[in-house]
Enzyme design. Structure first.
Site, PDB file in Angstrom:
ATOM      1  CG  HIS A 385      -4.717  46.003 121.289  1.00 44.42           C
ATOM      2  ND1 HIS A 385      -4.809  45.786 119.933  1.00 44.42           N
ATOM      3  CD2 HIS A 385      -4.275  47.295 121.433  1.00 44.42           C
ATOM      4  CE1 HIS A 385      -4.464  46.873 119.276  1.00 44.42           C
ATOM      5  NE2 HIS A 385      -4.127  47.814 120.166  1.00 44.42           N
ATOM      6  CG  ASP A 402      -3.300  51.212 120.241  1.00 49.11           C
ATOM      7  OD1 ASP A 402      -3.328  50.180 119.531  1.00 49.11           O
ATOM      8  OD2 ASP A 402      -4.106  51.441 121.153  1.00 49.11           O
ATOM      9  CB  CYS A 453      -3.041  44.244 117.418  1.00 52.23           C
ATOM     10  SG  CYS A 453      -3.276  42.710 118.344  1.00 52.23           S
TER      11      CYS A 453
END
Length: 494
Positions: A385, A402, A453
């Site tokens: 990630h 995030d 991501c």
């Protein structure tokens, strides 16, 4: 006496004698016979102009007997002894000039005396004087004559047109019909060609007022008239010059929405180039070589920008170098930033050692000091990630972004410690960066799948370096993947 009374009544009924009075008396009931009336003056022997010629003794005797027995004279136009079968008795008067209807008595309208030609009498001697003309005999007024007389009184016939001088005609000019008198303050100008005409001292309107009000209100509600009025106004503006047309068009045409620069669509040619680069057969073909960073991009490396693929380090690091080149190319449009590559945080995250990264930020190598920047971007890779940490020197805070909405305070504490050591080593200054605010950015655009991501992290850096709000979302990720591939192939960030 019975025969005499019947004869008198019959005589009076047969001679329809009008009474010169107005208004007309009501007619007698149908069940009663009309009363006796006086004879007209034309039959009175005392008022006659000429006596009857050679009256016989029987006639004189009968007239005297009638006068002695009744106060009312009995009219008789002529008495012919030869016609009577009884010469010694009183003779009946001659028959009336007009025949009576057999079926019933005849009503007589004695409302008005109508002068006209005298009725012709039956043949016989006359008591009028031969030297004077016979008096006019009154004529009964029928229903048609009565209606004609009433109409002539209530609605007189128009006079025959004669030549009237203009001066007299102007004095006698009278308005035909007054509908409304209107006064509008300052707008009292009256012209001959307008709707108001002045005749004498009265304002006469050619049409009813309610029609004018209805037409005025309908014109206000009519959309076609509004469109027509606008076209007329536009034509008038056009006569003043084409330079004023630019002022009129924005008011009538919708304003086109300006497409922000990060969302400019790709041309057909760019779409074809990107498609060929991502879906070609030779996976080891070199598509781009960035000499400053010594990064080589092959088709196999670039294919991470296909949909549902994770981004690799080479693509991310090359794109960050392109963003720095964009800033140097247009310094007034973008913030002054520094972009660490994906390996920087790995060196300080396992066990913090400033000496491991001390030579990364020398002024000879960068050309500037980190303390001079507005923002410093640090990519954070957590096994599968990608996240982003920002040292916001301008606002004196550490930020964590995030795309899954999580927060990691450990990353921000490590970066705060590094920044204190970096400033002290490069400039000799001591700043209290540990007291700066450490926060996770709220209201972030978040990913809705398990592979975008890295693309979200690059767009966070792209928008923040341009001092823009994060106005993108998951629906733009396909477009951003193609645009990033195009910019890498051209070695130029836009």
């Amino acid at each position: 006496m019975g025969a005499l009374t019947d004869s008198r009544k019959r005589i009076t009924a047969d001679h329809r004698l009008p009474i010169p009075s107005f208004p007309p008396p009501s007619p007698p009931p149908a069940s009663k016979r009309p009363k006796l009336a006086q004879l007209p003056s034309s039959l009175d022997p005392s008022t006659s102009a000429s006596p009857p010629p050679n009256p016989s003794p029987q006639i004189i005797h009968a007239a005297a007997a009638a006068a002695s027995t009744s106060t009312t004279p009995v009219p008789s136009s002529s008495c012919n002894p030869a016609s009577s079968p009884l010469p010694n008795r009183r003779r009946l008067p001659p028959p009336p000039p007009f025949k009576r209807p057999i079926h019933g008595p005849q009503r007589v309208l004695c409302a008005f005396r109508f002068d006209g030609p005298a009725r012709p009498h039956a043949a016989g001697p006359s008591w009028s004087s031969p030297s004077s003309p016979p008096p006019p005999q009154p004529r009964s007024l029928g229903l048609e004559q009565y209606v004609e007389l009433v109409n002539s009184v209530s609605h007189p016939a128009p006079p025959t047109p004669t030549a009237i001088p203009d001066a007299v005609r102007e004095k006698e000019a009278v308005p035909l019909e007054v509908v409304a008198v209107e006064e509008d303050g300052d707008d009292r100008k009256q012209q001959d060609d307008e709707e108001e005409v002045v005749r004498g001292c009265v304002v006469v309107r050619r049409g009813p007022l309610y029609k004018e009000l209805y037409e005025a209100s309908s014109r206000k509600r009519d959309a076609k008239l509004k469109t027509l009025e606008f076209e007329v106004r536009l034509a008038e503006e056009g006569r003043l010059g084409l330079e004023r047309l630019a002022e009129v068009l924005p008011r009538i045409s919708p304003k086109e929405e300006e497409v922000p620069e990060p969302f400019v669509p790709l041309t057909d040619e760019d779409e074809e180039i990107v498609r060929e680069a991502l879906h070609g057969r030779n996976s080891r073909e070199r598509l781009a070589v960035h000499e400053p960073s010594n990064i080589v991009i092959t088709r196999e490396i670039l294919q991470c920008l296909n949909n549902q693929e994770w981004l690799n380090d080479e693509v991310i690091n090359l794109y960050l170098d392109l963003l720095k080149a964009r800033e140097l190319r247009q310094p007034s449009k973008f913030l002054r930033c520094h972009f660490f590559n994906t390996f920087f945080y790995k060196l300080i995250s396992g066990g913090y050692d400033y000496k491991a990264v001390r030579r990364w930020t020398t002024k000879r190598k960068l050309g500037y000091s980190l303390i001079e920047c507005d923002k410093i971007f640090v990519p954070i890779h957590k096994e599968v990630h990608w996240c982003l940490a920002v040292i916001n020197i301008k606002d004196k805070k550490f930020q964590y972004l995030d795309s899954l909405g999580s927060m990691d305070m450990k990353v921000l504490r490590i970066l705060a410690r590094y920044f204190v050591d970096e400033v002290k080593d490069k400039s000799g200054q001591h700043i209290d960066a540990l007291s700066w605010k450490q926060e996770g950015v709220k209201n972030l655009p978040l990913q809705e799948n398990g592979w975008d991501c890295g693309m979200f992290m690059l767009k966070y850096i792209d928008f923040y370096s341009g001092n823009m709000d994060l106005i993108f979302g998951q629906k733009h990720m396909r477009y951003f993947r193609k645009r990033t591939a195009k910019e890498i192939l051209n070695l130029r960030a836009e």
